[in-house]
Design an enzyme around this catalytic site. Structure first.
Site, PDB file in Angstrom:
ATOM      1  CB  CYS A  19      -0.921  -0.021   1.226  1.00 20.41           C
ATOM      2  SG  CYS A  19      -1.817   1.515   1.497  1.00 20.41           S
ATOM      3  CB  CYS A  22       0.745   1.424   4.257  1.00 23.52           C
ATOM      4  SG  CYS A  22      -0.969   0.852   4.239  1.00 23.52           S
TER       5      CYS A  22
END
Length: 422
Positions: A19, A22
């Site tokens: 991600c 993230c």
């Protein structure tokens, strides 16, 4: 972790290794952990790969990445604020502390009021209103602080019609909850947890959708100090301040820096500076039909929206949804090509190339088949012509044969007649 987590308060980042958001949060999260430890906070900071421990992520209702949750006993609180160090730490300290914080003195009240732009205070003793207040606080502690105090702790300028009472302090003044006018306590607190005038960004606009209010925004360029930009911002501020009693139940006011986000929301190019009113519940918006010169013009525009005479644009109808799909697809393609032209050519060029080859193959196959059939038809017709010609010749020969047979018969008959005569 599952066995021991209830012994402590945990602030956990549920992430996925692939991600991008993230990865962007990771350095901020490390700073959060270091500062919380240096503060001596009882909150433990950690992160968990939700793809490796999917059962735990599912247990806590993790549906996207990154998801930040504060785990306190049997409760799990979602963080929905900006992903900055200060905002995350503020959230952790607020939720990890007491649900209702007491204010024992005027000095403490003044200290808290300087720290928080918006704070809710319950005034009075035990009552059904207090029970409701505690219930609402357990739900909305993720957004704001909740306090309790006795009447003598409040500033002298505060006048309460009756006790018990729930009061919100913001914008340099205060407002008392009235069950008959304001409805449900939870809805009232959810509406009043924002200041009357805000610097609106995409996240704030999303949060304002929960209030059910229309959002009146001056779309300006903060770096532009021209008269027009400053004037529209001042008009919105004056309406928010001077007409609060008239519009606060239906409108939220603020300004937005730049028109990029608002353009993507409205699927239109707005020329700044301008004023727009958004209905976040159904994606409608209103634009003034004439230039806003002063506060009176703005008030008249707002009243026209309230009485239904202003024309609403946008919405969430079928045509708008189709338009949204096309707009989003177009924006995605443009953004990919802008950020990485080579990647864009590969992502979109390769499928188009494959489709083109397939179409070419199909069209070519159809054309060859048609030619073959045409040639076969011509050949068959030629054979038929040849066959027909042969039949005519045979028929001609048969005719000649018949004529020959008839002539011989006539000759025989003639000979017989001659013999009879003789």
């Amino acid at each position: 972790f599952k066995e021991n987590r209830k012994d402590d308060i945990w602030l956990v980042d549920f992430y996925a290794p692939w991600c991008g958001h993230c990865k962007k949060l990771e350095p901020v999260w490390n700073e959060v952990g270091i500062e919380m430890k240096n503060m001596g906070s009882p909150v433990k900071v950690g992160k968990m790969d939700a793809t490796s421990f999917s059962s735990i992520a599912s247990e806590f209702g993790v549906r996207g990445y990154p998801t930040i949750k504060l785990l306190k006993g049997d409760l799990a609180y979602n963080y929905r604020g900006p992903r900055t160090k200060d905002d995350i730490i503020e959230f952790a300290n607020r939720v990890a502390g007491p649900l209702i914080r007491p204010l024992p003195s005027q000095h403490m009240f003044e200290h808290v009021q300087k720290r928080h732009r918006v704070l809710f205070v319950y005034v009075g003793g035990e009552s059904p209103l207090k029970e409701k207040y505690i219930e609402v606080a357990s739900e909305l502690i993720v957004y704001t602080y909740f306090f309790s105090a006795s009447e003598d702790v409040l500033p002298e300028y505060v006048t309460l019609p009756e006790l018990p009472a729930v009061v919100v302090f913001k914008d340099g003044t205060y407002f008392v909850y009235d069950e008959y006018e304001d409805g449900d306590l939870s809805s009232w607190i959810n509406r009043e947890r924002f200041q009357g005038y805000l610097n609106v960004d995409g996240f704030t606009l999303y949060e304002l959708g929960d209030t059910g209010k229309l959002v009146a925004i001056a779309v300006i360029d903060d770096k532009n100090s021209s008269v027009e930009h400053t004037r529209l911002k001042s008009i919105i501020q004056e309406v928010a301040r001077d007409y609060r009693d008239h519009f606060h139940r239906d409108f939220q006011f603020g300004h937005m820096d730049g028109n990029d986000y608002i353009n993507s929301l409205l699927m239109d190019d707005l020329t700044i500076p301008t004023i727009v009113v958004l209905n976040t519940s159904n994606q409608q918006y209103f634009l003034p039909d004439r230039h806003i010169e002063n506060t009176e013009d703005m008030v008249q525009f707002i009243n026209s929206i309230l009485d239904g005479t202003a024309e609403a644009q946008g919405g969430d109808g079928l045509l708008q949804r189709i338009k949204r799909i096309i707009y989003d697809a177009k924006s995605t393609v443009v953004s990919v090509f802008k950020s990485s032209p080579l990647l864009g050519c590969f992502l979109f060029g390769l499928p188009l190339g494959v489709i083109s080859i397939m179409c070419y193959g199909i069209c070519t196959a159809d054309t060859d088949g048609g030619v073959d059939e045409h040639e076969a038809a011509r050949k068959e017709n030629g054979d038929r012509e040849l066959t027909d010609e042969g039949s005519e010749e045979e028929q001609e020969e048969e005719k000649n044969g018949k004529y020959t047979e008839l002539s011989d018969g006539e000759l025989k008959q003639k000979d017989i007649m001659e013999k009879k005569k003789d």
